[in-house]
Design an enzyme around this catalytic site. Structure first.
Site, short mmCIF file in Angstrom:
data_model
loop_
_atom_site.label_atom_id
_atom_site.label_comp_id
_atom_site.label_asym_id
_atom_site.label_seq_id
_atom_site.Cartn_x
_atom_site.Cartn_y
_atom_site.Cartn_z
N ARG A 1 -5.05 -15.40 -20.00
CA ARG A 1 -4.40 -14.19 -19.49
C ARG A 1 -4.38 -14.13 -17.97
NH1 ARG A 1 -8.98 -9.85 -21.52
NH2 ARG A 1 -10.39 -10.04 -19.76
N HIS B 1 0.82 -1.21 0.00
CA HIS B 1 0.00 0.00 0.00
C HIS B 1 0.86 1.26 0.00
CE1 HIS B 1 -3.71 -2.27 1.74
NE2 HIS B 1 -3.59 -2.39 0.44
N CYS C 1 -10.02 -0.88 -27.89
CA CYS C 1 -10.28 -0.51 -26.49
C CYS C 1 -9.50 -1.40 -25.54
CB CYS C 1 -11.78 -0.59 -26.19
SG CYS C 1 -12.53 -2.20 -26.49
N GLU D 1 -12.59 -10.02 -30.93
CA GLU D 1 -11.86 -10.59 -29.80
C GLU D 1 -11.33 -11.98 -30.08
OE1 GLU D 1 -13.95 -9.21 -25.84
OE2 GLU D 1 -15.49 -9.69 -27.33
N ARG E 1 -20.93 -1.08 -24.45
CA ARG E 1 -20.78 -2.50 -24.73
C ARG E 1 -21.88 -3.27 -24.02
NH1 ARG E 1 -15.20 -5.26 -23.23
NH2 ARG E 1 -15.99 -5.06 -21.11
N ASN F 1 -6.85 -7.44 -25.45
CA ASN F 1 -6.53 -8.37 -24.35
C ASN F 1 -7.06 -9.76 -24.65
OD1 ASN F 1 -5.51 -6.09 -23.10
ND2 ASN F 1 -7.28 -5.80 -21.78
N ASP F 2 -8.34 -9.85 -25.03
CA ASP F 2 -8.91 -11.16 -25.36
C ASP F 2 -8.36 -11.69 -26.69
OD1 ASP F 2 -10.47 -12.30 -23.37
OD2 ASP F 2 -12.17 -11.00 -23.77
N ARG G 1 -18.32 -0.21 -19.91
CA ARG G 1 -18.44 -1.63 -19.56
C ARG G 1 -19.71 -1.82 -18.72
NH1 ARG G 1 -13.22 -0.02 -17.94
NH2 ARG G 1 -11.48 -0.85 -19.16
#
Length: 846
Positions: free
Chosen positions: A742, A461, A779, A708, A604, A731-732, A568
């Protein structure tokens, strides 16, 4: 360790609906019950009244524990409790109102067990409220007779009636912030709820007990419930547990990325004269130059000054209440200055000091005769030691949090024990063994220009807060740091995690020059963040932001975003325990349109499945959910989820935003569907959209799809005939193209979106879209990386959407480029052998 507490089954004597006029009347009435029950001699009642003249027996939250003087314990014949329920309350001491009068007649050490149960009970305010009004004696009897299971309890671990099996999928395991949310939800449920890992059991309403399970990613646990509305309680807790997964994974990825950036090489400056160097781990990037100031490690000696349990209990209760208020204020201030994620550090600390096991242990130590300050400090150290001993670095860091908040409470109990840090009047590089999160959050970056600690890690932290504050920092520098002398000059490189001591004038000048150039670049990017991302030869790339709700829009616009490229909507489902209604969703989309004031909004459609599971939807368990029913596949199978969302979106499009708002009435709204793999899917979804649009007489909206999976990229030319735009989720796409989950920590470094295979799929998507004059956005993560953005623009991407704070640097990189250069760079990248070779091209476009 404390000796095991004997099991107590005292005689319970309960009177409901009592109406004593005074505290003394209440004590006499309770003592008469004990006399009638054969628990005490009559003289013990007078002893209870004498006790009240020398000590206040108010325990807290309307519970009082009148009992006799220690010297009169021989008047107790049999252990027992006399409980008066006083629904209207009776005045006790200095404005305190008692509703449950628990008169204790205890032999031997049985009072410790009674106290443990009572200290647990006063932390459960919902149950106390029920007990004050109940007309069933068995409710009160149960509350004062049962012990809540604790971690490591003896005997075989047994689950309660209703159960739910779950595999921990938080990347850093169960740490304080998610665990505090479990506790918060569990405490709202009247049922008993527990968590079992192997043979270890923890009370789900007890934060430290949960942390002491030491749950890591991949551990199997069973959450079970029993009692009032046990099925509903289990559903709520399981919804809370699973709804945090996406956020935990996102936070872990962000922490990894930040730590990786901090630990990465810093281009542009290296010492030339070989100064003495102390190496640690980079925790917050940047260069700081100045004198060092070493904070001496001062162990606080807490005196053991015994006092009556009741006065000690009052002081502890007041200290906990005051500290709780301080932490809430600190969390609110941190959220305003640094953001909600950092504020969560202090909200979790608030749960730590509300932990029943911690408070019980402190009370037990007081009962044994220790003073309240000593007992509290010893309880904190014992609990922190248990967390440190689990061998989990994340939980070891939470032990530091527990000591931090424990120190705050200690200072409230006895102000002379308050610890502080004296800083010099000139800006300095602060050297410390470690810093508590609250100390770090309170640092003034104008006085503390750098931070180096002997202990800690890049995901602690303290490191997170240093990055947020923009203070260069290194951690894990080792004990050599603490042997340094004050006032010596130094250069701290928070990127590489190195402290250069007594540098030469040449190195100082070189470091200042590099630092000044970096600052100038960042300041120029910030000043020009509102300018469009237009290359030197006139090619424009639209820049959007990835957001979840309307509250995030102002920051995105302030950073230079031109709209929202990805909203999202799954967070509407993940952040609550039930399915949002059509009206709930409509209000959310309407708020987004208002906040954007006519700027583009791409929503989305619900994207759950894979790593985003929603417990209250009761979706079937799949062996490989990433290849299963997720995204559009789920929507087509669950019209109860798809239709309310589409109806809410078209209602929002029809109603627009307020006519007098800037931007006019017709704010652009687009819908995109995730996880599309075939033409029939998008054709069917378009049919549903048109049917609902006609029902509301709403305007036609652009309909896009997420690219994707490789199948969609390969067939982009065919899919483009059925949709208005593409948005690539890198990412996908990387996950599916490279066959790397991932979330697999062992393979995560290989899941690089700049792999040539992924770049070729993006190039193929852009080419397919161009055949039908469709635009393409990205995105995914690489859109927010200036080098990645350069490649994407060169591949033919028209729009980039990213985390708001990434916008200024991306726009600046594109403005400094020419499209011909970016196209050539992208072509070379596609021809490389691997991602490392692609990344080695960085700088070639300059």
């Amino acid at each position: 360790m404390l000796a095991p507490t004997p099991v107590l089954t005292p005689r319970l004597l309960i009177r409901l609906g009592a109406t004593p006029a005074t505290k003394e009347d209440a004590i006499r009435e309770a003592s008469q019950l004990l006399v009638a029950g054969g628990c005490i001699d009559a003289a013990y009642g007078a002893s209870m009244l004498r006790r009240e003249t020398v000590a206040n027996t108010y325990l807290g939250h309307g519970v009082v524990i009148p009992h006799g003087m220690v010297d009169d314990r021989h008047l107790v014949r049999e252990s027992g409790l006399a409980i008066l329920q006083v629904p209207d309350g009776v005045a006790w001491h200095d404005g305190q109102i008692a509703h449950l009068v628990v008169a204790i007649a205890a032999q031997s050490d049985t009072h410790i067990t009674i106290l443990r149960r009572l200290t647990r009970l006063i932390q459960d305010e919902a149950r106390l409220a029920t007990l004050r009004k109940t007309d069933a004696k068995e409710d009160i009897a149960a509350a004062l007779s049962e012990d809540t299971p604790v971690t490591g309890s003896a005997g075989p671990a047994a689950d309660l009636r209703q159960r739910f099996d779950w595999t921990v999928d938080y990347p850093t395991g169960l740490h304080a912030r998610p665990a505090s949310h479990w506790v918060e939800v569990a405490r709202l449920c009247p049922a008993r709820i527990q968590v079992r890992h192997g043979s270890e059991i923890a009370d789900a309403k007890n934060l430290i007990a949960l942390l002491q399970l030491g749950l890591r990613c991949g551990d199997e646990v069973t959450i079970s419930a029993e009692g009032d509305d046990e099925a509903g309680a289990l559903a709520k807790v399981c919804a809370a547990v699973t709804s945090l997964t996406a956020g935990e994974k996102a936070s872990a990825k962000a922490a990894e990325d930040a730590a990786a950036r901090a630990a990465g090489p810093v281009a542009g400056w290296n010492p030339s004269d070989s100064p003495r160097t102390i190496a640690g781990i980079g925790a917050s990037p940047g260069i700081s130059i100045g004198p060092i100031h070493v904070l001496a490690t001062a162990e606080i000696a807490v005196p053991d000054e015994p006092e009556p349990l009741t006065t000690g209990g009052d002081r502890l209760h007041a200290a906990l209440a005051t500290t709780g208020g301080q932490l809430r204020a600190l969390a609110d201030d941190t959220e305003r200055r640094l953001g909600k994620a950092d504020a969560g550090i202090f909200r979790a600390q608030g749960e730590l000091i509300a932990d029943t096991d911690l408070i019980t242990l402190a009370c037990q130590l007081m009962v044994e005769g220790h003073g309240v300050a000593f007992a509290w400090n010893a309880a904190v150290e014992r609990m922190a030691g248990r967390l440190s001993a689990l061998g989990n670095p994340v939980l070891a860091a939470r032990a530091a949090d527990l000591r931090d908040v424990g120190r705050r409470v200690l200072a409230q109990i006895d102000p002379s024990l308050k610890s502080g840090h004296d800083l010099p009047d000139v800006p300095c590089i602060l050297i410390a063994t470690d810093l508590a999160p609250s100390d770090t959050a309170g640092l003034d970056p104008s006085r503390v220009i750098g931070l180096a600690t002997a202990q800690g890690g890049p995901t602690s932290h303290t490191a997170i807060l240093a990055r947020t504050l923009g203070i260069p920092a290194m951690v894990a520098g080792g004990p050599t740091l603490m042997a340094l002398q004050n006032h010596g000059s130094a250069i701290l490189d928070g990127g590489t995690g190195r402290l250069y001591l007594d540098p030469s004038e040449a190195d100082l000048a070189s470091a200042r020059d590099w630092r000044d150039r970096q600052r100038a670049t960042a300041e120029e990017e910030a000043r020009e963040r509102a300018l469009p991302a237009r290359t030197r030869d006139g090619h424009s790339v639209a820049i959007g932001a990835n957001v979840n709700n309307s509250e995030q829009v102002p920051l995105a616009l302030d950073q230079g975003a031109e709209g929202v490229g990805l909203m999202r909507t799954e967070f509407l489902f993940l952040e609550r325990g039930d399915t949002p209604s059509e009206d709930d969703q409509y209000a959310t989309y309407r708020a987004m349109l208002r906040a954007l004031e006519g700027r583009p909004l791409i929503v989305r459609a619900l994207d759950i499945g894979g790593d985003k599971q929603v417990a209250h939807l009761h979706l079937p368990r799949e062996e490989n959910p990433f290849l299963g029913v997720r995204g559009a596949r789920l929507l087509l199978r669950r019209p109860d989820l798809m239709e309310p969302q589409l109806r809410a979106l078209y209602r929002a499009a029809r109603d627009g935003i307020a006519a007098d708002a800037p931007g006019g009435k017709d704010a652009p709204l687009s819908i995109m569907f995730p996880m599309i793999t075939s033409i029939p899917e998008i054709a069917t979804l378009r049919g549903h959209c048109e049917r609902i649009r006609a029902e509301f007489d709403a305007p036609a909206l652009p309909i896009g799809i997420m690219i994707e999976v490789p199948a969609a990229a390969i067939q982009a030319d065919a899919l483009a005939k059925y949709c208005d735009f593409f948005s690539i989720g890198t990412n996908d796409l990387t996950q599916y193209a490279l066959a790397i989950d991932r979330q697999n920590t062992e393979l995560a470094p290989e899941a690089d979106s700049l792999h040539p295979a992924v770049l070729r799929l993006i190039r193929m998507t852009c080419a397919g879209a161009a055949r039908h004059e469709r635009w393409v956005g990205v995105c995914g993560g690489i859109a927010g990386d200036p080098f990645g953005a350069s490649l994407l623009a060169g591949l033919g991407v028209h729009e980039l959407s990213m985390t708001p704070r990434d916008v200024p640097a991306v726009k600046a990189r594109l403005r400094a480029s020419e499209m011909g250069e970016l196209q050539a760079l992208a072509a070379r990248a596609c021809d490389q052998e691997d991602a490392a070779a692609v990344r080695a091209l960085e700088g070639a476009e300059a």
